[in-house]
Each structure stands twice: as structure tokens, then as C-alpha cells.
Design a protein around this motif. Structure first.
Motif, short mmCIF file in Angstrom:
data_model
loop_
_atom_site.label_atom_id
_atom_site.label_comp_id
_atom_site.label_asym_id
_atom_site.label_seq_id
_atom_site.Cartn_x
_atom_site.Cartn_y
_atom_site.Cartn_z
N GLU A 106 54.70 141.21 -55.08
CA GLU A 106 54.16 140.26 -54.11
C GLU A 106 55.25 139.33 -53.58
O GLU A 106 55.30 139.03 -52.39
CB GLU A 106 53.02 139.45 -54.73
CG GLU A 106 51.76 140.26 -55.00
CD GLU A 106 51.13 140.81 -53.74
OE1 GLU A 106 51.08 140.09 -52.72
OE2 GLU A 106 50.69 141.97 -53.76
N ARG A 107 56.11 138.89 -54.47
CA ARG A 107 57.23 138.02 -54.08
C ARG A 107 58.15 138.75 -53.10
O ARG A 107 58.55 138.20 -52.07
CB ARG A 107 58.00 137.60 -55.32
CG ARG A 107 59.28 136.86 -55.03
CD ARG A 107 60.04 136.59 -56.31
NE ARG A 107 61.40 136.27 -56.03
CZ ARG A 107 62.37 136.33 -56.91
NH1 ARG A 107 62.13 136.70 -58.14
NH2 ARG A 107 63.60 136.02 -56.59
N LYS A 108 58.51 139.99 -53.42
CA LYS A 108 59.42 140.74 -52.56
C LYS A 108 58.79 141.05 -51.20
O LYS A 108 59.46 141.02 -50.16
CB LYS A 108 59.87 142.04 -53.25
CG LYS A 108 60.68 141.83 -54.52
CD LYS A 108 61.88 140.92 -54.32
CE LYS A 108 63.03 141.61 -53.70
NZ LYS A 108 64.25 140.77 -53.57
N LEU A 109 57.49 141.34 -51.19
CA LEU A 109 56.79 141.59 -49.92
C LEU A 109 56.75 140.32 -49.07
O LEU A 109 56.92 140.38 -47.85
CB LEU A 109 55.38 142.11 -50.18
CG LEU A 109 55.29 143.52 -50.75
CD1 LEU A 109 53.86 143.85 -51.15
CD2 LEU A 109 55.83 144.54 -49.77
N ALA A 110 56.54 139.19 -49.71
CA ALA A 110 56.54 137.91 -48.98
C ALA A 110 57.92 137.63 -48.41
O ALA A 110 58.05 137.16 -47.27
CB ALA A 110 56.08 136.78 -49.90
#
Length: 117
Positions: free
Chosen positions: A73-77
Motif C-alpha cells: 500500500e505504501r509503495k502504491l501510494a
């Protein structure tokens, strides 16, 4: 080659300026979301490390496995934020080009009207 009319160039400048403003708003939202996702990941990862046993490497590995969803989720954000930044840079580059074209057209119009001769 067709020379664009000054009014068309100015209309495109206004259109791109509106898009750049929208990107700026989206950028702020994506930056906030990215910060939330980063904080959630860091917190979950720290909790996972504290709950783990074993060597440092084993604890890190367990924490990484336990927080893989938060990490994704962090990397997608981050990717979404980077895309908004790139869109902003693209609009700015297009606007710079249109401003140059507009200045050249204005100069050609003034010259053809005898202004500045």
C-alpha cells in the motif's frame, strides 16, 4: 505548416492551466495519502518486530512478511504521488512551450501591424 492563431494558443494555455491546478490539488491529496500509508507501514512493521523472536535478521524477515500488505500500500501510494508529480511537470513544460509560441505570435502580429518598426 499551419500557424496556430493566437486565440487558440491562449485557449490552450488556459486549458492547461486548469489541468495544472487540478493536478496540484490531486498532488496534495496523494501526498497526504502517501504519508498515511507510510506511517501505517512503519507502525505495523515496528509492532511486528517487537512481537518477533530470534535473531535480528529473523525478526526483520518475520516483520517484513507480516507487513507485506502495508508495504505494498505504501509503495502504491508513492507511485501515485510520483505520477501526479510527473503530470505536473508535463503540464508545466507544455505551458512553457505555449508561452513561447504565444510570445512569437504576438511579436509577429505586432510586426505585421507596423508596431515597433
Amino acid at each position: 505548416m499551419d500557424v496556430p492563431a493566437q486565440v487558440d494558443v491562449e485557449a490552450e494555455i488556459i486549458r492547461l492551466s486548469g489541468l495544472a491546478e487540478k493536478v496540484t490539488t490531486a498532488l496534495a491529496k496523494r501526498a497526504a495519502e502517501c504519508a498515511r500509508k507510510d506511517a501505517a507501514y512503519r507502525s505495523a512493521h515496528a509492532h511486528a518486530i517487537l512481537k518477533s523472536e530470534g535473531t535480528v535478521a529473523e525478526r526483520d524477515a518475520r516483520a517484513a512478511l507480516a507487513t507485506e500488505d502495508e508495504y505494498l500500500e505504501r509503495k502504491l501510494a508513492e507511485a501515485s504521488l510520483d505520477a501526479a508529480k510527473e503530470a505536473g511537470r508535463n503540464y508545466r513544460a507544455q505551458l512553457d512551450g505555449l508561452r513561447s509560441i504565444n510570445a512569437n505570435l504576438r511579436g509577429a502580429i505586432l510586426h505585421s501591424e507596423g508596431v515597433g518598426s
